[in-house]
Design an enzyme around this catalytic site. Structure first.
Site, PDB file in Angstrom:
ATOM      1  N   SER A 190       0.836  -1.205   0.000  1.00  0.00           N
ATOM      2  CA  SER A 190       0.000   0.000   0.000  1.00  0.00           C
ATOM      3  C   SER A 190       0.872   1.257   0.000  1.00  0.00           C
ATOM      4  O   SER A 190       1.702   1.421  -0.897  1.00  0.00           O
ATOM      5  CB  SER A 190      -0.946  -0.072   1.207  1.00  0.00           C
ATOM      6  OG  SER A 190      -1.912   0.925   1.119  1.00  0.00           O
ATOM      7  N   ASP A 347     -10.223  -3.214  -5.206  1.00  0.00           N
ATOM      8  CA  ASP A 347      -9.281  -2.251  -4.653  1.00  0.00           C
ATOM      9  C   ASP A 347      -9.216  -1.059  -5.602  1.00  0.00           C
ATOM     10  O   ASP A 347      -9.006  -1.239  -6.808  1.00  0.00           O
ATOM     11  CB  ASP A 347      -7.904  -2.936  -4.540  1.00  0.00           C
ATOM     12  CG  ASP A 347      -6.843  -2.026  -3.932  1.00  0.00           C
ATOM     13  OD1 ASP A 347      -7.157  -0.880  -3.586  1.00  0.00           O
ATOM     14  OD2 ASP A 347      -5.689  -2.482  -3.819  1.00  0.00           O
ATOM     15  N   HIS A 377      -8.263  -4.555  -0.779  1.00  0.00           N
ATOM     16  CA  HIS A 377      -7.086  -3.808  -0.355  1.00  0.00           C
ATOM     17  C   HIS A 377      -6.687  -4.163   1.076  1.00  0.00           C
ATOM     18  O   HIS A 377      -7.524  -4.184   1.971  1.00  0.00           O
ATOM     19  CB  HIS A 377      -7.314  -2.297  -0.466  1.00  0.00           C
ATOM     20  CG  HIS A 377      -6.061  -1.523  -0.241  1.00  0.00           C
ATOM     21  ND1 HIS A 377      -5.059  -1.456  -1.178  1.00  0.00           N
ATOM     22  CD2 HIS A 377      -5.602  -0.837   0.823  1.00  0.00           C
ATOM     23  CE1 HIS A 377      -4.053  -0.747  -0.697  1.00  0.00           C
ATOM     24  NE2 HIS A 377      -4.359  -0.359   0.514  1.00  0.00           N
TER      25      HIS A 377
END
Ligand code: NAG
Length: 407
Positions: A190, A347, A377
């Site tokens: 991320s 996501d 995600h």
């Protein structure tokens, strides 16, 4: 008695209204995800409330809530020595498998996610992940505890990670940890994937760096801030864990920008203007040409005719490739090592990853793209009790397998 029942029923209705989110049935463990998401939203609502009442910055409160039960000491086992130390002023946690005389180990620099504001090397989730990677790959893992928003903003997070990594790559430090200088990877998930991707570009271009990374492994990375209307941003804008609005606010907080800009950003009014540099960068993430038809589906690009130039004046970092590594020049991409990119269907950041895969391939870089049709995600860190997702375990194990086979 009746009143109590009525009250209970009202509470239950309210709670289920809060918890219930319609989710695609092809997503991994939808019921679990619904509860996980409700917990996140609850924590966010609480911290926004605390912020509103002047009790503290909402991200500081959210950090407090999210880490309160999740701290993990640097506990060694018979397989691993785990230590907290400082690399050139930056905190790191190091996971060292048992040394064998005369044998060099592989090394992995890991940068945790959390929107540049949350998460940590010392949290249970990341501690577990790095332990597992260190044990299974038999590699020395350095997990960087960079400083977070609101204490610092762009590019300090990046500078911290750069400093700690530079220190680790020093020949005497590598020797101290018995790490093979030719077999080191950089990785992150991320926002940590954003930092890892930028660092990998910086180290690849830096001629003073003797030992280059052998690999980069990016887990659902954040790669650009210029377009909040890629097909995945459009189709997953309300998806749990990281909806579009939340992602845009993480970006604004990273830049120390005004939250009132968020609506302009969501309609791409922040970079739509006729501005030479904006045009060059936008062209490098033009998803109309970078994404295949089955990913684009019926989605249309969103471009405003006007744009709002004052946002750029306030936040020039919007056009900085140290924020948007996807928009780096081809000459930079050509220097990058073999790459692993993990993307999830559910996501907003899916297309950031898919476009990077495409651009790297076009630049001649060898890329492994690992896509999860049931992924969401953040799923890779939800692979331990009590947030035990089937896709969390699969993503983690395949990531580790790729590292082990390629590093
Ligand atoms: C974009 O910004 C301009 C200038 O501030 C404004 O006039 C326009 O209405 C905005 N467009 C959208 C869709 O918000």
């Amino acid at each position: 008695m009746k009143t109590v029942y009525a009250l209970l029923a009202a509470c239950a209705a309210l709670a289920s209204y809060y918890v219930y989110t319609p989710l695609p049935d092809t997503i991994s463990d939808p019921w679990k995800l619904m509860f996980l998401d409700a917990t996140f939203r609850g924590a966010q609502d609480l911290s926004n409330m605390a912020h509103y009442f002047g009790l503290g910055h909402h991200l500081r409160v959210l950090y407090f809530i999210s880490t309160y039960f999740d701290k993990q000491d640097a506990a060694s086992t018979d397989k691993l020595t785990v230590t907290d130390t400082v690399f050139d002023g930056v905190q790191v946690r190091i996971f060292e498998p048992v040394k064998r005389v005369g044998v060099l180990k592989r090394g992995i620099v890991y940068i945790h996610g959390g929107g540049w504001a949350l998460g940590g090397a010392r949290l249970r989730s990341y501690d577990h992940l790095c332990r597992k990677v260190a044990e299974d790959v038999d590699a020395v893992v350095v997990s960087i505890e960079y400083r977070l928003v609101p204490d610092v903003h762009f590019p300090e997070q990046l500078n911290d990670a750069h400093q700690a990594t530079t220190h680790f790559l020093r020949p005497d430090v590598l020797a101290e940890y018995s790490v093979d200088p030719n077999r080191i990877a950089i990785s992150g998930d991320s926002a940590g994937g954003n930092l890892a991707a930028v660092l990998c570009q910086q180290f690849a271009r830096d001629s003073s760096v003797v030992h280059k990374f052998k690999l980069q492994a990016l887990i659902y990375p954040v790669l650009q801030v210029l377009d909040f209307n890629t097909p995945s941003y459009q189709s997953n804008k309300d998806m749990p864990v990281n909806p579009r609005f939340v992602m845009a606010k993480f970006w604004l907080d990273y830049f120390n920008g005004d939250h009132s800009f968020v609506h302009a950003m969501l309609v791409n009014n922040h970079t739509s203007m006729d501005h030479a540099q904006a045009e060059t960068l936008r062209a490098r993430l033009n998803w109309n040409s970078l994404l295949p038809a089955q990913v684009k589906k019926h989605y249309q690009p969103v471009m405003q005719s006007m744009g709002t130039p004052h946002i750029l004046q306030k936040i020039p970092a919007l056009l900085d490739v140290r924020a948007s590594p996807l928009a780096a020049a081809k000459e930079t991409l050509q220097l990058l090592p073999k790459t692993y990119v993990l993307t999830c269907e559910y996501d907003v950041l899916r297309d950031d990853g898919i476009m990077y895969v495409k651009r790297l391939e076009e630049a001649g870089v060898e890329v492994e793209h690992d896509h999860y049709d049931d992924g969401f995600h953040g799923c890779m860190i939800f692979a331990t009790w009590p947030t035990y997702f089937c896709v969390g375990i699969r993503t983690r194990d395949n990531y580790i397998k790729w590292l082990d086979e390629n590093l």
